[in-house]
Scaffold this motif. Structure first.
Motif, PDB file in Angstrom:
ATOM      1  N   THR A  38       0.824  -1.203   0.000  1.00 55.74           N
ATOM      2  CA  THR A  38       0.000   0.000   0.000  1.00 55.74           C
ATOM      3  C   THR A  38       0.860   1.256   0.000  1.00 55.74           C
ATOM      4  N   ARG A  68       0.970   4.110  -2.961  1.00 52.67           N
ATOM      5  CA  ARG A  68       0.660   5.522  -2.709  1.00 52.67           C
ATOM      6  C   ARG A  68       1.853   6.423  -3.024  1.00 52.67           C
ATOM      7  N   THR A 127       1.813   6.578  -7.009  1.00 52.55           N
ATOM      8  CA  THR A 127       0.733   7.405  -7.547  1.00 52.55           C
ATOM      9  C   THR A 127       0.865   8.862  -7.095  1.00 52.55           C
ATOM     10  N   GLY A 128       1.503   9.086  -5.937  1.00 51.20           N
ATOM     11  CA  GLY A 128       1.657  10.443  -5.423  1.00 51.20           C
ATOM     12  C   GLY A 128       2.529  11.320  -6.292  1.00 51.20           C
ATOM     13  N   ALA A 151       2.187   9.511   0.613  1.00 50.68           N
ATOM     14  CA  ALA A 151       1.672   8.304   1.268  1.00 50.68           C
ATOM     15  C   ALA A 151       1.103   8.636   2.640  1.00 50.68           C
ATOM     16  N   TRP A 183      -2.194  10.513   2.278  1.00 47.87           N
ATOM     17  CA  TRP A 183      -3.305   9.590   2.013  1.00 47.87           C
ATOM     18  C   TRP A 183      -3.772   8.933   3.306  1.00 47.87           C
TER      19      TRP A 183
END
Length: 436
Positions: free
Chosen positions: A49, A53, A56-57, A295, A298
């Motif tokens: 995870t 993140r 994608t961040g 991360a 999020w």
């Protein structure tokens, strides 16, 4: 106690504990985020995870502007631009009491704005002016303090990497173009406030002034600096006019800085290898910080921390003036031990919802958080700019603190003005129809 509360406690205790222990900020963010996710069985395996993140961040087109602006700043630093700006500033205001200190401020503002980097401005201007100021009777620690405080203006006056990062952290509520235009008045106000303190210090201590130059000399120095200053018009003007995006503007800045370096005969082909290597290292550090911070951001959203904080503050405090004062105090404290990039990415999602709930525009909050953290990078124990400026001036940090405190005091005063007078941040963006 619910799993959500335990997760929040683990997150903050592990993060600040790692920082106190001396673990680098990026690693502290990544480790504390991973530890918190381990508590949530739904998200096992947690490392997957976090990696997702982080990836994608930073998968954002706007972030491409950062390595380009970093490279442009390095090219300008090597290309002799600082010297031309210093000569122009000296001709313009060198005849005032404490003239070289004013030259330091103006040069740091101009170079910081063109390069988008406070560190680059402090290094370039400090290494060029500090010895000269000492030879003319300026205390070395005072010269370092002026250079350090003035270099922060480059993080407010566009183009600024920090404003791009805030635009990302704000979730699109503040555009890069609006933030760039909004940064002019706060940045200039900070510079003017520092000048006022320097003028008072110069009059009290009888600091020397340079001879007044004639119009011909002023024109020649302006002509030598105009191509450097034109970069600001090209970059910011092009973004505001919609001719190109911030990322495209950054790429244009690289080409322009390289051509200008060759034109000024300050750059050689052999310079490109060390410039590219240094830019790549700086970019890697910044991007890793952004990745881990995204991360953690999020995780904040998943745990509902921003919503919880907003509700808690609004339930316990009814006076917006007091709430904004509390937010400023927290950010000032945060800035003393955390670098500006992760601090913007971590605390924007926490405090921006509170500010919006109280009617503050995201662009105004962007100016507030950046100026708060600009003050922070000038203060110990982390104070990146403080250590760089002191190192360049070859003077101990402890000696710089005393002359630096009054300058930081007027920066805090400007911060209060920006906090409680929205038009200082919002008037220019409204003039250009960048915000409602």
């Amino acid at each position: 106690m619910s799993i959500e509360i335990i997760s929040v406690i683990v997150l903050f205790v592990s993060f600040f504990g790692l920082l106190v222990y001396g673990v680098p900020v990026a690693y502290s963010i990544g480790i504390s985020t991973t530890l918190t996710l381990i508590l949530n069985i739904i998200f096992m395996p947690s490392i997957t995870t976090v990696a997702q993140r982080m990836t994608t961040g930073i998968d954002n087109f706007a972030l491409l502007a950062i390595p380009f602006f970093i490279l442009a700043g390095e090219l300008m630093n090597r290309g002799g631009i600082a010297t031309r700006l210093i000569d122009f500033a000296k001709s313009l205001i060198g005849s005032l009491p404490g003239g070289l200190a004013f030259v330091n401020i103006i040069s740091a503002m101009l170079f910081g704005a063109i390069s988008g980097s406070a560190i680059a401005a402090a290094s370039a201007i400090g290494s060029t002016l500090t010895d000269k100021m000492e030879s003319e009777g300026y205390p070395r620690e005072f010269s370092a303090a002026v250079n350090i405080s003035a270099s922060t203006t480059g993080l407010l006056i566009p183009p600024s990497n920090v404003l791009i990062i805030f635009a990302l952290a704000s979730g699109g509520t503040a555009s890069v173009a609006a933030l760039f235009v909004a940064g002019y008045i706060p940045g200039i106000l900070v510079g003017l406030a520092i000048m006022i303190m320097v003028y008072i210090y110069a009059k009290r201590n009888g600091l020397p002034r340079a001879d007044r130059v004639n119009f011909k000399k002023l024109f020649i120095d302006f002509k030598n600096a105009i191509l450097s200053l034109t970069l600001l018009i090209i970059v910011v003007g092009g973004i505001v006019a919609g001719i190109f995006t911030a990322t495209e503007a950054a790429a244009i800045a690289v080409v322009y800085a390289a051509l200008l370096g060759f034109l000024n005969r300050g750059l050689k082909v052999s310079d490109f290898k060390p410039i590219l290597l240094k830019s790549a290292k700086t970019t890697a550090i910044v991007m890793f910080l952004i990745a881990t911070s995204m991360a953690m951001s999020w995780l904040f959203s998943f745990e509902g921390i921003p919503q919880l904080l907003t509700a808690t503050i609004l339930d316990n405090f009814s006076n917006p003036i007091l709430i904004f004062l509390i937010i400023n105090i927290v950010l000032l404290i945060v800035g003393t031990f955390m670098d500006i990039t992760p601090a913007v990415l971590i605390f924007t999602p926490i405090f921006l919802p509170v500010a919006i709930a109280l009617g503050m525009h995201p662009v105004q909050f962007g100016m507030i958080i950046v100026l708060n953290l600009c003050i922070g990078i000038c203060t110990p124990p982390v104070g990146t700019l403080l250590f760089v400026g002191s190192g360049v001036a070859k003077v101990s940090v402890t000696k710089v603190i005393k002359p630096l405190l009054p300058l930081l005091g007027v920066m805090v005063l400007v911060l209060m003005l920006i906090t409680y007078f929205p038009d200082l941040s919002l008037w220019l963006p409204r003039v250009f129809d960048l915000i409602d």
